[in-house]
Design an enzyme around this catalytic site. Structure first.
Site, mmCIF file in Angstrom:
data_model
loop_
_atom_site.group_PDB
_atom_site.id
_atom_site.type_symbol
_atom_site.label_atom_id
_atom_site.label_comp_id
_atom_site.label_asym_id
_atom_site.label_seq_id
_atom_site.Cartn_x
_atom_site.Cartn_y
_atom_site.Cartn_z
ATOM 1 N N TYR A 239 -10.608 3.852 -2.348
ATOM 2 C CA TYR A 239 -10.024 4.174 -3.659
ATOM 3 C C TYR A 239 -8.522 4.396 -3.561
ATOM 4 O O TYR A 239 -7.938 4.490 -2.500
ATOM 5 C CB TYR A 239 -10.723 5.391 -4.282
ATOM 6 C CG TYR A 239 -10.580 5.379 -5.808
ATOM 7 C CD1 TYR A 239 -10.589 4.168 -6.495
ATOM 8 C CD2 TYR A 239 -10.425 6.551 -6.540
ATOM 9 C CE1 TYR A 239 -10.445 4.135 -7.873
ATOM 10 C CE2 TYR A 239 -10.298 6.519 -7.928
ATOM 11 C CZ TYR A 239 -10.298 5.310 -8.589
ATOM 12 O OH TYR A 239 -10.155 5.260 -9.942
ATOM 13 N N TYR A 240 -7.902 4.488 -4.753
ATOM 14 C CA TYR A 240 -6.464 4.725 -4.859
ATOM 15 C C TYR A 240 -6.058 6.102 -4.332
ATOM 16 O O TYR A 240 -4.957 6.293 -3.839
ATOM 17 C CB TYR A 240 -6.034 4.695 -6.329
ATOM 18 C CG TYR A 240 -6.126 3.367 -7.015
ATOM 19 C CD1 TYR A 240 -5.377 2.276 -6.574
ATOM 20 C CD2 TYR A 240 -6.931 3.200 -8.145
ATOM 21 C CE1 TYR A 240 -5.442 1.055 -7.241
ATOM 22 C CE2 TYR A 240 -6.996 1.983 -8.814
ATOM 23 C CZ TYR A 240 -6.256 0.919 -8.368
ATOM 24 O OH TYR A 240 -6.310 -0.276 -9.020
ATOM 25 N N SER B 297 -8.497 -3.822 -0.492
ATOM 26 C CA SER B 297 -7.861 -2.650 -1.116
ATOM 27 C C SER B 297 -8.091 -2.673 -2.617
ATOM 28 O O SER B 297 -8.409 -3.714 -3.191
ATOM 29 C CB SER B 297 -6.357 -2.651 -0.844
ATOM 30 O OG SER B 297 -5.676 -3.412 -1.832
ATOM 31 N N ASP B 298 -7.924 -1.533 -3.258
ATOM 32 C CA ASP B 298 -7.982 -1.521 -4.713
ATOM 33 C C ASP B 298 -6.746 -2.247 -5.265
ATOM 34 O O ASP B 298 -5.785 -2.511 -4.542
ATOM 35 C CB ASP B 298 -8.104 -0.088 -5.258
ATOM 36 C CG ASP B 298 -8.949 -0.059 -6.534
ATOM 37 O OD1 ASP B 298 -8.883 -1.027 -7.327
ATOM 38 O OD2 ASP B 298 -9.686 0.926 -6.750
ATOM 39 N N TRP B 299 -6.790 -2.557 -6.544
ATOM 40 C CA TRP B 299 -5.813 -3.478 -7.150
ATOM 41 C C TRP B 299 -4.429 -2.837 -7.367
ATOM 42 O O TRP B 299 -4.303 -1.819 -8.041
ATOM 43 C CB TRP B 299 -6.364 -3.975 -8.488
ATOM 44 C CG TRP B 299 -7.162 -5.260 -8.423
ATOM 45 C CD1 TRP B 299 -7.067 -6.304 -9.307
ATOM 46 C CD2 TRP B 299 -8.150 -5.655 -7.480
ATOM 47 N NE1 TRP B 299 -7.923 -7.323 -8.931
ATOM 48 C CE2 TRP B 299 -8.597 -6.950 -7.821
ATOM 49 C CE3 TRP B 299 -8.695 -5.069 -6.334
ATOM 50 C CZ2 TRP B 299 -9.562 -7.648 -7.085
ATOM 51 C CZ3 TRP B 299 -9.655 -5.757 -5.596
ATOM 52 C CH2 TRP B 299 -10.072 -7.024 -5.976
#
Ligand SMILES: *[C@@H]1O[C@H](CO)[C@@H](O)[C@H](O)[C@H]1NC(C)=O
Ligand SMILES: *[C@@H]1O[C@H](CO)[C@@H](O)[C@H](O)[C@H]1NC(C)=O
Ligand SMILES: *[C@@H]1O[C@H](CO)[C@@H](O)[C@H](O)[C@H]1NC(C)=O
Ligand SMILES: *[C@@H]1O[C@H](CO)[C@@H](O)[C@H](O)[C@H]1NC(C)=O
Ligand SMILES: *[C@@H]1O[C@H](CO)[C@@H](O)[C@H](O)[C@H]1NC(C)=O
Ligand SMILES: *[C@@H]1O[C@H](CO)[C@@H](O)[C@H](O)[C@H]1NC(C)=O
Ligand SMILES: *[C@@H]1O[C@H](CO)[C@@H](O)[C@H](O)[C@H]1NC(C)=O
Ligand SMILES: *[C@@H]1O[C@H](CO)[C@@H](O)[C@H](O)[C@H]1NC(C)=O
Length: 641
Positions: free
Chosen positions: A313-314, A350-352
């Site tokens: 997650y971020y 990875s997250d965006w």
């Protein structure tokens, strides 16, 4: 899984004749509409390239991967490390991009940036057009030097959520409750059936990678992303994620599978003050209850069940043994914990949007480089690779990777490690050997009546009955009653020959469908996140109270978050919780139509008050004081025949 086997067999057959069909149809000219793009008749690559070892189906996948890898330029390798949004252009054409929206054209991303991983953005409202568009994109990819096929992925699109950052409404697909509703049913077989069907529908239009399941535990009730989790309990989520992965992967992971991206490692539930880490104010994840391990339980189950890909997650963890930097920048999390301790062997994406500042729905969104905001874009990219991530989500910056290698910061061998994993997934999915979908089959598979009916059944079954005073439900002899209605179109009642009136005072009974409370946030993107207080404000409470006072009321609350609604539990004559359902599903349950009855059990506690929520720890489950309803609550209709 009779239906699924059936469709599998059909798709085998379709694959076999598809090449013939696609080549012939091009020769015969335009489609019946005369407007839509056609697949080209021949691969533009010279025929001799077709005999290269990596194209040889008879070789084993590892050998094909190595053959291809050693043919790739640095630029071609760098392109594999990026996975970003792709949308369809008008009428199924290749998107030409939009400089204002910082969106590059499809041709640019495939042809010049050498990218082959994309997530489909936007609703599917024309199956045929989407399938044809997918073939067109694939055809463009096959026209590159090496002809590496694209892998198309997607956020969930089988329920009701409509948020460009988290999921798309079902539209043409069969429509199911959100994953919280799957959890409410407490039925792993049902979850596997759902996942099987979603797989068939995804595959039909070329989606071969699911940017889900989301198995964060909803231990902080305010978090805006609970709606797509499986609730608060680690055991339940662990049990269901296994069924979920089985459904998407099939018996054996391969040419009939949809790959899955399990998220958000190491569990995104414990958000500080319940905010979300898409946003600057929500970057922290906290563990005041020292309960980090609890959030890992479903991830361990997913890894044991063969999870293919994992998405950190971020957020950045505060007050743990780990560095206070976003999870994808975090070597302790990705390499030490996920890969070494938990033994995960798959792809980490990875997250965006961790490198580049951008605009989403017109809203300025700084790169989610939490804890490393001070790094340059180049340094962020290096840091993510160093942490052990294989692929950058929501980015299209291969030139950064080329520069990192050319300046000696990152070794090309490091890229090879990730490119190998990414190529192996494509070969395993069979994309090199069968890159196209059958447009006719897509139209038959997506949204077919059988899938649609099972989805509707699940919507009804997921209903969770929390109060049913005097066994009011299912309603009998409704033909004599006058109804006051809110939250859905009265035409649904009129279609059942029921009498609707304009005010609560005139009515015998009120039927009210409510959205769980949230505090509206500004911004084109942020507004889609239901955050803040879980209680209705004083104005709304007073408005509802007047209805409950005037007429016995049946309330349906859409629980995309654990609503704080003691006043409704007190005043309504019947209370239902739902997790994504049509007005028809609601009315079927209310009237017991065709034997419909609610089978749901709450996937989380419903807290007593906002004070209780604020006093609870972000990382602990079931710790708000004296909840109104508990995890597992859910009544049944009494059997009075
Ligand atoms: C494909 O064939 C062309 C023409 O013979 C050649 O120039 C090119 O390098 C080949 N591609 C690969 C991947 O070998
Ligand atoms: C898309 O197709 C419709 C119907 O054929 C046509 O009217 C419209 O102009 C087309 N739009 C674009 C952008 O090509
Ligand atoms: C390009 O994007 C901008 C910003 O989102 C939008 O206002 C504009 O209409 C788009 N242009 C086209 C041609 O789609
Ligand atoms: C694509 O992106 C690059 C930056 O990476 C930009 O310079 C270029 O103009 C874009 N091209 C198109 C066709 O969108
Ligand atoms: C979860 O499962 C484990 C092992 O099956 C069991 O020991 C534990 O009590 C369960 N916890 C809950 C909250 O159900
Ligand atoms: C996050 O945690 C840090 C360290 O405890 C703190 O300084 C900061 O105020 C917190 N909140 C945000 C939004 O950064
Ligand atoms: C309610 O349904 C009717 C009949 O389908 C439709 O004409 C009307 O526009 C709908 N009203 C709203 C507010 O959606
Ligand atoms: C109270 O809640 C209602 C419904 O959620 C909303 O329309 C209204 O703007 C809110 N009022 C205030 C003062 O926040």
């Amino acid at each position: 899984m009779v239906a699924s086997t059936l469709f599998k067999r059909r798709q085998n057959a379709f694959v076999a004749f598809f090449f013939a069909v696609s080549f012939i149809s091009t020769a015969s000219g335009l489609s019946e509409s005369g407007k839509r793009p056609r697949i080209r008749a021949t691969f533009p690559r010279p025929a001799e390239n077709e005999t290269l070892p990596y194209r040889d189906v008879s070789l084993c996948i590892d050998d094909r991967v190595e053959d291809l890898l050693q043919r790739m330029t640095l630029e071609e390798k760098a392109g594999q490390l990026f996975h970003t949004q792709l949308q369809m252009g008008p009428n199924g054409t290749l998107d030409l991009g939009n400089a204002t929206a910082q969106r590059n054209s499809t041709d640019n991303m495939i042809g010049e940036k050498h990218m082959t991983h994309f997530n489909l953005v936007g609703n599917v409202d024309d199956v045929r057009m989407n399938a044809e568009w997918y073939n067109l994109v694939q055809e463009r990819a096959l026209r590159t030097r090496l002809g590496i096929p694209i892998t198309l992925s997607s956020d969930p699109r089988h329920a009701f959520t409509e948020n460009i950052g988290t999921g798309f409404a079902a539209n043409e697909f069969s429509q199911w409750p959100e994953s919280l509703g799957l959890a409410a049913m407490r039925d792993p077989d049902m979850v596997q059936t759902f996942a099987n069907i979603a797989r068939e529908e995804y595959m039909a239009i070329g989606i071969r990678s699911a940017l889900h399941p989301q198995i964060d535990l909803s231990t902080e009730p305010r978090w805006a992303r609970i709606g797509n989790t499986m609730g608060e309990d680690a055991n339940l989520t662990s049990q269901l994620v296994v069924a979920y992965l089985k459904g998407f992967h099939g018996e054996e992971f391969g040419t009939h599978s949809v790959s899955t991206v399990t998220k958000h490692f190491p569990g995104g539930g414990p958000m500080e003050n319940g905010e979300d880490s898409h946003f600057t104010y929500g970057k922290n994840q906290t563990y005041p209850g020292k309960n980090f391990e609890y959030h890992l339980i479903p991830f361990k189950a997913a890894i044991a069940a063969g999870a293919r890909q994992m998405l950190p997650y971020y957020s950045r963890p505060i007050g743990t043994e780990y560095e206070e930097v976003g999870f994808a920048f975090n070597k302790g999390i990705v390499t030490n914990l996920l890969r070494k301790e938990l033994g995960f062997k798959g792809i980490v994406v990875s997250d965006w949007g961790l490198i580049t500042d951008t605009y989403i729905r017109g809203q300025y969104m700084p790169a989610r480089a939490w804890g490393v905001e001070y790094l340059t874009e180049l340094q962020r990219a290096a840091r993510i690779l160093e942490a052990g991530v294989d692929q950058f989500g929501g980015e299209q910056r291969p030139e950064l990777i080329v520069e990192l290698v050319n300046t000696g910061v990152v070794a090309e061998k490091r890229l090879d490690v990730s490119v190998r994993l990414l190529l192996r997934e494509k070969f395993t999915l069979g994309l090199f050997d069968n890159p196209f979908v059958d447009v006719e089959a897509a139209e038959q598979v997506v949204g077919n009546p059988y899938f649609v009916r099972l989805g509707q059944e699940a919507q009804r079954k997921a209903y969770t009955l929390l109060k049913n005073q005097d066994d009011l439900l299912p309603l009998k002899d409704a033909g004599n009653l006058k109804f006051y209605v809110e939250g859905f179109n009265i035409s649904y009642l009129e279609a059942r020959n029921l009498h609707v009136v304009d005010t609560p005072e005139e009515a015998d009974l009120a039927l009210i469908r409510l959205q769980a409370p949230y505090e509206p946030r500004p911004g084109g993107f942020e507004a889609a996140y239901h955050a803040g207080s879980l209680a209705y404000n004083a104005t709304e409470k007073a408005r509802q109270a007047a209805i409950y006072k005037a007429v016995p009321t049946i309330v349906d609350v859409y629980l995309d978050r654990p609503a704080v609604i003691p006043e409704i539990a007190e005043s309504a004559v019947a209370l239902l919780g739902s997790f994504g359902s049509s007005p028809e599903a609601f009315l079927d349950v209310v009237f017991g139509t065709d034997g419909a009855h609610p089978l749901g059990k709450l996937p989380f506690d419903l807290p007593r008050s906002m004070e209780a929520v604020e006093a609870s720890f972000e990382d602990l489950p079931f710790d708000t004081k004296d909840p109104v309803f508990r995890f597992g609550d859910g009544l049944r209709f009494s059997q009075n025949c």
